[in-house]
Scaffold this motif. Structure first.
Motif, PDB file in Angstrom:
ATOM      1  N   VAL A 112       5.027   8.319  -3.534  1.00 52.95           N
ATOM      2  CA  VAL A 112       5.537   8.286  -2.158  1.00 52.95           C
ATOM      3  C   VAL A 112       5.806   9.694  -1.631  1.00 52.95           C
ATOM      4  CG1 VAL A 112       6.522   5.986  -2.353  1.00 52.95           C
ATOM      5  CG2 VAL A 112       7.909   7.971  -2.970  1.00 52.95           C
ATOM      6  N   SER A 113       5.855  10.684  -2.503  1.00 52.55           N
ATOM      7  CA  SER A 113       6.046  12.071  -2.056  1.00 52.55           C
ATOM      8  C   SER A 113       4.888  12.551  -1.200  1.00 52.55           C
ATOM      9  CB  SER A 113       6.218  13.000  -3.258  1.00 52.55           C
ATOM     10  OG  SER A 113       5.084  12.932  -4.121  1.00 52.55           O
ATOM     11  N   GLN A 114       3.769  11.838  -1.240  1.00 50.94           N
ATOM     12  CA  GLN A 114       2.608  12.196  -0.432  1.00 50.94           C
ATOM     13  C   GLN A 114       2.700  11.645   0.995  1.00 50.94           C
ATOM     14  OE1 GLN A 114       0.208  14.281  -2.083  1.00 50.94           O
ATOM     15  NE2 GLN A 114       2.041  14.214  -3.358  1.00 50.94           N
ATOM     16  N   LEU A 115       3.691  10.810   1.249  1.00 48.32           N
ATOM     17  CA  LEU A 115       3.866  10.239   2.584  1.00 48.32           C
ATOM     18  C   LEU A 115       4.621  11.196   3.495  1.00 48.32           C
ATOM     19  CD1 LEU A 115       4.922   6.610   1.571  1.00 48.32           C
ATOM     20  CD2 LEU A 115       2.742   7.284   2.597  1.00 48.32           C
ATOM     21  N   PRO A 116       4.520  11.034   4.808  1.00 47.88           N
ATOM     22  CA  PRO A 116       5.335  11.834   5.737  1.00 47.88           C
ATOM     23  C   PRO A 116       6.829  11.585   5.495  1.00 47.88           C
ATOM     24  CG  PRO A 116       3.590  10.663   6.902  1.00 47.88           C
ATOM     25  CD  PRO A 116       3.582  10.134   5.501  1.00 47.88           C
ATOM     26  N   LEU A 162       9.785   7.938   4.633  1.00 46.09           N
ATOM     27  CA  LEU A 162      10.439   7.667   3.351  1.00 46.09           C
ATOM     28  C   LEU A 162      11.658   6.754   3.457  1.00 46.09           C
ATOM     29  CD1 LEU A 162      10.148  11.146   1.570  1.00 46.09           C
ATOM     30  CD2 LEU A 162       8.771   9.086   1.217  1.00 46.09           C
ATOM     31  N   PRO A 163      12.541   6.910   4.462  1.00 48.64           N
ATOM     32  CA  PRO A 163      13.680   5.981   4.555  1.00 48.64           C
ATOM     33  C   PRO A 163      13.253   4.522   4.684  1.00 48.64           C
ATOM     34  CG  PRO A 163      14.078   7.899   5.915  1.00 48.64           C
ATOM     35  CD  PRO A 163      12.660   7.997   5.450  1.00 48.64           C
ATOM     36  N   VAL A 164      12.133   4.278   5.354  1.00 42.13           N
ATOM     37  CA  VAL A 164      11.627   2.908   5.465  1.00 42.13           C
ATOM     38  C   VAL A 164      11.167   2.409   4.098  1.00 42.13           C
ATOM     39  CG1 VAL A 164       9.911   1.422   6.574  1.00 42.13           C
ATOM     40  CG2 VAL A 164      10.923   3.326   7.852  1.00 42.13           C
ATOM     41  N   VAL A 165      10.483   3.279   3.365  1.00 42.64           N
ATOM     42  CA  VAL A 165      10.009   2.921   2.028  1.00 42.64           C
ATOM     43  C   VAL A 165      11.194   2.583   1.125  1.00 42.64           C
ATOM     44  CG1 VAL A 165       8.868   3.809  -0.044  1.00 42.64           C
ATOM     45  CG2 VAL A 165       7.906   4.290   2.223  1.00 42.64           C
ATOM     46  N   TRP A 166      12.259   3.357   1.207  1.00 45.42           N
ATOM     47  CA  TRP A 166      13.418   3.150   0.333  1.00 45.42           C
ATOM     48  C   TRP A 166      14.131   1.831   0.593  1.00 45.42           C
ATOM     49  CZ3 TRP A 166      15.266   8.735   1.749  1.00 45.42           C
ATOM     50  CH2 TRP A 166      14.459   9.664   1.097  1.00 45.42           C
ATOM     51  N   LEU A 167      13.903   1.237   1.748  1.00 45.94           N
ATOM     52  CA  LEU A 167      14.539  -0.042   2.071  1.00 45.94           C
ATOM     53  C   LEU A 167      13.782  -1.239   1.497  1.00 45.94           C
ATOM     54  CD1 LEU A 167      15.543   0.515   5.819  1.00 45.94           C
ATOM     55  CD2 LEU A 167      17.069   0.436   3.835  1.00 45.94           C
ATOM     56  N   THR A 168      12.562  -1.022   1.038  1.00 46.23           N
ATOM     57  CA  THR A 168      11.742  -2.140   0.582  1.00 46.23           C
ATOM     58  C   THR A 168      12.051  -2.516  -0.861  1.00 46.23           C
ATOM     59  OG1 THR A 168       9.946  -0.713  -0.221  1.00 46.23           O
ATOM     60  CG2 THR A 168       9.879  -1.385   2.110  1.00 46.23           C
ATOM     61  N   PRO A 169      12.033  -3.808  -1.180  1.00 41.64           N
ATOM     62  CA  PRO A 169      12.193  -4.207  -2.583  1.00 41.64           C
ATOM     63  C   PRO A 169      11.045  -3.724  -3.457  1.00 41.64           C
ATOM     64  CG  PRO A 169      11.596  -6.093  -1.214  1.00 41.64           C
ATOM     65  CD  PRO A 169      11.897  -4.963  -0.283  1.00 41.64           C
ATOM     66  N   LEU A 177       0.794  -1.230   0.000  1.00 42.73           N
ATOM     67  CA  LEU A 177       0.000   0.000   0.000  1.00 42.73           C
ATOM     68  C   LEU A 177       0.823   1.276   0.000  1.00 42.73           C
ATOM     69  CD1 LEU A 177      -2.771  -1.016   2.575  1.00 42.73           C
ATOM     70  CD2 LEU A 177      -2.949  -0.978   0.077  1.00 42.73           C
ATOM     71  N   PHE A 178       2.012   1.253   0.605  1.00 45.45           N
ATOM     72  CA  PHE A 178       2.708   2.509   0.902  1.00 45.45           C
ATOM     73  C   PHE A 178       4.083   2.644   0.244  1.00 45.45           C
ATOM     74  CE2 PHE A 178       0.058   1.588   4.740  1.00 45.45           C
ATOM     75  CZ  PHE A 178      -0.905   2.550   4.496  1.00 45.45           C
ATOM     76  N   THR A 179       4.303   1.972  -0.867  1.00 43.55           N
ATOM     77  CA  THR A 179       5.604   2.079  -1.531  1.00 43.55           C
ATOM     78  C   THR A 179       5.493   2.684  -2.925  1.00 43.55           C
ATOM     79  OG1 THR A 179       5.380  -0.238  -2.218  1.00 43.55           O
ATOM     80  CG2 THR A 179       6.670   0.202  -0.226  1.00 43.55           C
ATOM     81  N   GLY A 180       4.398   3.362  -3.199  1.00 45.89           N
ATOM     82  CA  GLY A 180       4.285   4.099  -4.450  1.00 45.89           C
ATOM     83  C   GLY A 180       3.462   3.445  -5.529  1.00 45.89           C
ATOM     84  N   ALA A 181       2.851   2.320  -5.251  1.00 42.42           N
ATOM     85  CA  ALA A 181       2.070   1.644  -6.290  1.00 42.42           C
ATOM     86  C   ALA A 181       0.805   2.419  -6.624  1.00 42.42           C
ATOM     87  CB  ALA A 181       1.717   0.226  -5.850  1.00 42.42           C
ATOM     88  N   PHE A 182       0.097   2.903  -5.609  1.00 46.76           N
ATOM     89  CA  PHE A 182      -1.219   3.503  -5.816  1.00 46.76           C
ATOM     90  C   PHE A 182      -1.203   5.025  -5.755  1.00 46.76           C
ATOM     91  CE2 PHE A 182      -1.739  -0.718  -3.926  1.00 46.76           C
ATOM     92  CZ  PHE A 182      -2.454  -1.332  -4.941  1.00 46.76           C
TER      93      PHE A 182
END
Length: 257
Positions: free
Chosen positions: A193-197, A201-208, A185-190
């Motif tokens: 990610v610029s809309q996230l707090p 973002l650093p957590v998002v960047w760690l995800t495959p 849900l929160f890694t830019g698919a829908f």
């Protein structure tokens, strides 16, 4: 060469089973991502206007390459949890395989080959359907097949290693709820990610998932630079290789005779 041949035997075992039982998985493998595209891309997406945040694309075109990655990750998660535990504990398939000259590491390699082939096949079918439905922004969406498979394997191999350590499937529910679902849900698919707090973002960047989505969407839209592409691919390869190394360790420990 011997390792490759033995790993291929493991792959062939999975393929033999699949040829007889493919109907049991056709809905989750091929139909589910199409339903996602129809419901969110053309249903909900009909209310979303094209903006600069979407790269000037329609919402179905924005969503399609990301869905390739998301569904690959979902498929990889299922194939790397209950299927692995079943082969160790319930069906004891792996136990039977290492009773032959095939080693625990080769058993793992065959499993990873099978998962990778499944991810490529599922992604390719979805891309064809998305193109027929008009959700492909251009021929670059074909690269999302490889991006999805790479991201899926980067998540699959560490998860296989984790599954190989378990005696009960209780913690798989935690993986699905608190790892796979947020990553979906929160890694830019829908939405971007610029809309996230910013703190998230650093957590998002760690995800495959994020790296795969960036690769797939950038290739589909023709906006992917060489250096970012190299960085995304390198991260996914390192993550996948680390998971594979851990998987070999735990497969040997679990299947040592």
């Amino acid at each position: 060469m011997q390792t490759l041949k033995a790993s291929w035997y493991g792959f062939e075992k999975h393929w033999t089973w699949y040829r007889r039982n493919w109907r049991a998985t056709v809905v989750t493998s091929f139909l589910t991502p199409v339903l996602f595209l129809l419901a969110l891309g053309f249903g909900f997406g009909s209310q979303v206007r094209s903006t600069e945040l979407l790269g000037g694309m329609s919402y179905p075109q924005y969503l399609a390459p990301a869905l390739v990655v998301v569904t690959a990750l979902q498929g990889a998660t299922f194939e790397s949890t209950y299927a692995i535990m079943s082969a160790f504990l319930w069906q004891k398939t792996y136990v039977g395989m290492v009773a032959t000259p095939i080693t625990p590491a080769q058993v793992l390699y065959g499993q990873v080959l099978w998962i990778g082939s499944q991810l490529v096949a599922r992604s390719a079918v979805f891309v064809v359907i998305a193109a027929v439905l008009g959700a492909a922004a251009g021929p670059g969406i074909l690269w999302s097949v490889l991006a999805g498979a790479l991201a899926g394997l980067a998540f699959s191999t560490p998860l296989i290693a984790y599954s190989a350590r378990l005696e009960k499937p209780d913690s798989f529910t935690t993986v699905f709820r608190f790892v796979l679902m947020p990553m979906t849900l929160f890694t830019g698919a829908f939405f971007p990610v610029s809309q996230l707090p910013e703190w998230l973002l650093p957590v998002v960047w760690l995800t495959p998932a994020w790296h795969g989505i960036e690769l797939a969407r950038g290739a589909a839209f023709g906006t992917l630079g060489a250096l970012p592409a190299l960085g995304h691919v390198a991260y996914l390869l390192v993550l996948g290789a680390a998971g594979l190394a851990l998987g070999v360790k735990y497969f040997r420990r679990r299947l040592a005779v």
